[in-house]
Design an enzyme around this catalytic site. Structure first.
Site, PDB file in Angstrom:
ATOM      1  N   PHE A 151       0.583  -1.221   0.032  1.00  0.00           N
ATOM      2  CA  PHE A 151       0.272  -0.037   0.101  1.00  0.00           C
ATOM      3  C   PHE A 151       1.042   1.391   0.321  1.00  0.00           C
ATOM      4  O   PHE A 151       0.613   2.578  -0.408  1.00  0.00           O
ATOM      5  CB  PHE A 151      -0.794   0.069   1.417  1.00  0.00           C
ATOM      6  CG  PHE A 151      -0.270  -0.044   3.137  1.00  0.00           C
ATOM      7  CD1 PHE A 151       0.103   1.544   2.669  1.00  0.00           C
ATOM      8  CD2 PHE A 151      -0.284  -0.784   3.306  1.00  0.00           C
ATOM      9  CE1 PHE A 151       0.542   1.785   4.403  1.00  0.00           C
ATOM     10  CE2 PHE A 151       0.704  -0.524   4.460  1.00  0.00           C
ATOM     11  CZ  PHE A 151       0.904   1.060   4.779  1.00  0.00           C
ATOM     12  N   LYS A 175      -0.777  -6.971  -9.110  1.00  0.00           N
ATOM     13  CA  LYS A 175      -2.045  -7.396  -7.703  1.00  0.00           C
ATOM     14  C   LYS A 175      -2.221  -5.936  -6.599  1.00  0.00           C
ATOM     15  O   LYS A 175      -0.722  -6.389  -6.297  1.00  0.00           O
ATOM     16  CB  LYS A 175      -2.206  -8.479  -6.917  1.00  0.00           C
ATOM     17  CG  LYS A 175      -3.214  -9.659  -6.558  1.00  0.00           C
ATOM     18  CD  LYS A 175      -3.752  -8.522  -5.578  1.00  0.00           C
ATOM     19  CE  LYS A 175      -3.059  -8.624  -4.754  1.00  0.00           C
ATOM     20  NZ  LYS A 175      -3.893  -8.059  -3.085  1.00  0.00           N
ATOM     21  N   ARG A 223      -6.134  -1.342  -0.658  1.00  0.00           N
ATOM     22  CA  ARG A 223      -5.771  -0.024   0.204  1.00  0.00           C
ATOM     23  C   ARG A 223      -6.152   0.887  -0.946  1.00  0.00           C
ATOM     24  O   ARG A 223      -6.759   1.787  -0.404  1.00  0.00           O
ATOM     25  CB  ARG A 223      -5.447  -0.469   1.754  1.00  0.00           C
ATOM     26  CG  ARG A 223      -5.261  -1.174   2.301  1.00  0.00           C
ATOM     27  CD  ARG A 223      -4.573  -1.300   3.751  1.00  0.00           C
ATOM     28  NE  ARG A 223      -4.983  -2.070   4.433  1.00  0.00           N
ATOM     29  CZ  ARG A 223      -5.490  -1.968   5.477  1.00  0.00           C
ATOM     30  NH1 ARG A 223      -6.829  -1.510   5.381  1.00  0.00           N
ATOM     31  NH2 ARG A 223      -5.605  -3.645   6.864  1.00  0.00           N
ATOM     32  N   SER A 282       5.662  -7.579   3.707  1.00  0.00           N
ATOM     33  CA  SER A 282       6.330  -7.615   4.819  1.00  0.00           C
ATOM     34  C   SER A 282       7.425  -9.030   4.754  1.00  0.00           C
ATOM     35  O   SER A 282       6.786  -9.818   3.819  1.00  0.00           O
ATOM     36  CB  SER A 282       5.481  -8.255   5.922  1.00  0.00           C
ATOM     37  OG  SER A 282       4.496  -8.592   6.022  1.00  0.00           O
ATOM     38  N   CYS A 302       9.355   1.146   3.570  1.00  0.00           N
ATOM     39  CA  CYS A 302      10.395   0.056   4.265  1.00  0.00           C
ATOM     40  C   CYS A 302      11.877   1.081   3.924  1.00  0.00           C
ATOM     41  O   CYS A 302      12.764  -0.135   4.581  1.00  0.00           O
ATOM     42  CB  CYS A 302      10.432  -0.878   2.387  1.00  0.00           C
ATOM     43  SG  CYS A 302      11.277  -0.666   1.598  1.00  0.00           S
ATOM     44  N   GLU A 321       9.463  -4.167  13.335  1.00  0.00           N
ATOM     45  CA  GLU A 321       8.820  -3.221  11.651  1.00  0.00           C
ATOM     46  C   GLU A 321       7.371  -2.491  12.976  1.00  0.00           C
ATOM     47  O   GLU A 321       6.826  -2.284  12.418  1.00  0.00           O
ATOM     48  CB  GLU A 321       8.695  -3.595  10.614  1.00  0.00           C
ATOM     49  CG  GLU A 321       8.947  -2.912   9.756  1.00  0.00           C
ATOM     50  CD  GLU A 321       8.962  -3.350   8.362  1.00  0.00           C
ATOM     51  OE1 GLU A 321       8.906  -2.296   7.484  1.00  0.00           O
ATOM     52  OE2 GLU A 321       8.936  -3.816   8.223  1.00  0.00           O
TER      53      GLU A 321
END
Length: 503
Positions: free
Chosen positions: A155, A179, A183, A232, A287, A388
């Site tokens: 997202f 894909k 959100r 993640s 990230c 995280e």
């Protein structure tokens, strides 16, 4: 939660057209600044997935045979279309993600760099040729597309991360299925329309919305040849294990816990400016965000004071407001996790320097808000350090010297990005050679490589052996062929031997 009447439905983009599909499930899409529903998203079922993959497989067969000149013409046109739609794309990003408009435009700019790199695909796909390796025998090589590639994107960068993948996959001759995160679906749909407008054949770029059922289907479908993923670490690990078990090539980029070491000889004002921007920009939902400041020696007290001043000055508003520095986080679940982690750190003994847990933005009381937060004297066993957080939280860990800081970074399971702030070339060189991290900044807080390098971390931040975009992106989306060729003259046509040839 306050909601509004849904006024729009977001479909898929299959075989060159927007399609509702046959799936009946939907999910709401929220504006995180207001907490209101902005659209309803259709979710694909297995029938939709199979139709999308079939269209991609058929398109890949023809697109992979199209000349590099024609592919490049489409890429150049697509680049111009994206550049002319920056404002529209940025508005879609801000509405569904929440980041401020200037930051949204920044991510589009970084995506444009990758398109520009992909425009050079004729040069990037040049093979090698060796004449007369043996008597009358030549050897040459070239690279071919792998076929159908699926990109599963997060997202936090609705445009940039898809553009890290799709232009490289398409330039190298593959068909690409995106894909996106449920959100932030709207920017992906606009990209699909721009690809079509650029002249890309139907089926080469498609968008399929869905949940775990769709992801699982892509990972196991026999006609999907490769998976690109950013998200993640637990999901990246699952994708690597599942997709490779089904014979697919995988690049799966995971999470991060990025540290920035601040040496006593650093320009502390400069360091504090960059730490605040890197920790709180995009509400920390990057990230490559700096989430750990490693204060070395006697720099700690003054550094924390300077970061505190900057954190208190951050303007947290709806991202559409021109003076906003930071917007909301993506969801109520994200907000609650961030707040809970801050509370746990405080209870465990961390010093609360700036507390963003109770932030209220006037006129946007139902939004998903967490203000900039700074925690000092954080210990490595605290969840604020081990997790995280993916929010606007900067934790400060104090160390005695550079060596202790390097050991701290290397002991962390993640290895995505890191930085050092110093005026010492010797310290910087020791740092860059000693840390077990894939991307390093020297007086640069967010060391995201330019498009003609490649992006990717080490350790639990990357699963697979290929980084994303750049030269490694070309390698990931192609496979090599080596040809050994002999064209003997008629009178010497027979040179067969039962011995293994060597000269």
């Amino acid at each position: 939660m306050n909601t509004t009447t849904v006024t729009s439905t977001i479909n898929h983009f299959i075989s060159g057209t927007e399609a509702a599909g046959t799936g009946t499930a939907t999910k709401p899409v929220y504006n995180p600044a207001t907490g209101q529903v902005s659209a309803e998203l259709r979710l694909a079922n297995r029938e939709d997935l199979d139709a999308t993959v079939a269209a991609a497989k058929a398109a890949a067969l023809t697109w992979g045979d199209i000349s590099l000149a024609k592919r490049t013409a489409v890429l150049f046109k697509f680049r111009e279309l994206v550049a002319s739609h920056v404002d529209e794309l940025a508005e879609l990003i801000t509405t569904e993600h929440g980041k401020v408009l200037s930051d949204a435009k920044g991510e589009i700019g970084r995506g444009l760099e990758v398109i520009e790199f992909a425009c050079g695909i004729p040069q990037l796909l040049k093979g090698e040729y060796s004449d007369q390796v043996s008597t009358g025998i030549d050897v040459f090589s070239f690279r071919e597309p792998i076929g159908v590639v699926a990109g599963i994107t997060p997202f936090n960068f609705p445009v940039m991360v898809p553009l890290w993948m799709a232009p490289m996959a398409i330039a190298t001759g593959n068909a690409f299925i995106l894909k996106p995160s449920h959100r932030v679906p709207s920017a992906a749909m606009l990209l699909a329309r721009l690809w079509k407008q650029a002249g890309l054949p139907d089926g080469v770029f498609q968008v399929l919305h869905g949940d775990r059922e769709v992801v699982s289907g892509l990972l196991t479908h026999p006609d999907v040849d490769g998976i690109s993923f950013v998200g993640s670490t637990p999901v990246a690990k699952h994708i690597m294990e599942t997709a490779t078990a089904h014979g697919k090539r995988v690049q799966a980029l995971g999470g991060a816990k990025n540290h920035a070491i601040v040496m006593p000889d650093a320009d502390l004002d400069n360091a504090a400016d960059h730490l605040a921007a890197a920790a709180f920009g995009s509400a920390g939902q990057r990230c490559m965000a700096i989430s750990v400041a490693v204060a070395v020696g006697n720099s700690a007290d003054l550094l924390v004071k300077k970061v505190q001043e900057r954190a208190l000055d951050v303007k947290v508003k709806n991202g559409t407001e021109p003076d906003a520095d930071m917007g909301p986080v993506i969801s109520t679940d994200s907000r609650d996790f961030i707040v809970r982690t801050i509370t746990e750190a405080e209870a465990a003994g961390a010093a609360m320097v700036v507390d963003g847990r109770d932030l209220v933005v006037p006129g946007h009381e139902e939004g998903f808000w967490v203000g900039p937060t700074v925690l000092d004297h954080v210990k490595t066993e605290m969840s604020a350090y081990t997790e995280e957080i993916f929010g606007p939280v900067l934790v400060v860990v104090r160390v005695a010297d550079l060596e202790e800081g390097i050991k701290l970074i290397n002991a962390n399971p993640y290895g995505n990005g890191t930085a050092i702030f110093t005026s010492s070339g010797a310290a910087a060189r020791k740092f860059q050679r000693s840390v077990d991290v894939g991307m390093i900044g020297i007086n640069v807080p967010l060391p995201v490589p330019v498009a003609y390098y490649s992006f990717g971390g080490w350790k639990a931040s990357l699963f697979g052996d290929k980084h994303i975009y750049g030269p490694e992106g070309v390698s990931f989306y192609t496979r090599g062929k080596v040809i050994t060729s002999r064209w003997p003259e008629a009178e010497h046509a027979s040179g067969a031997s039962y011995n293994f040839p060597f000269n």
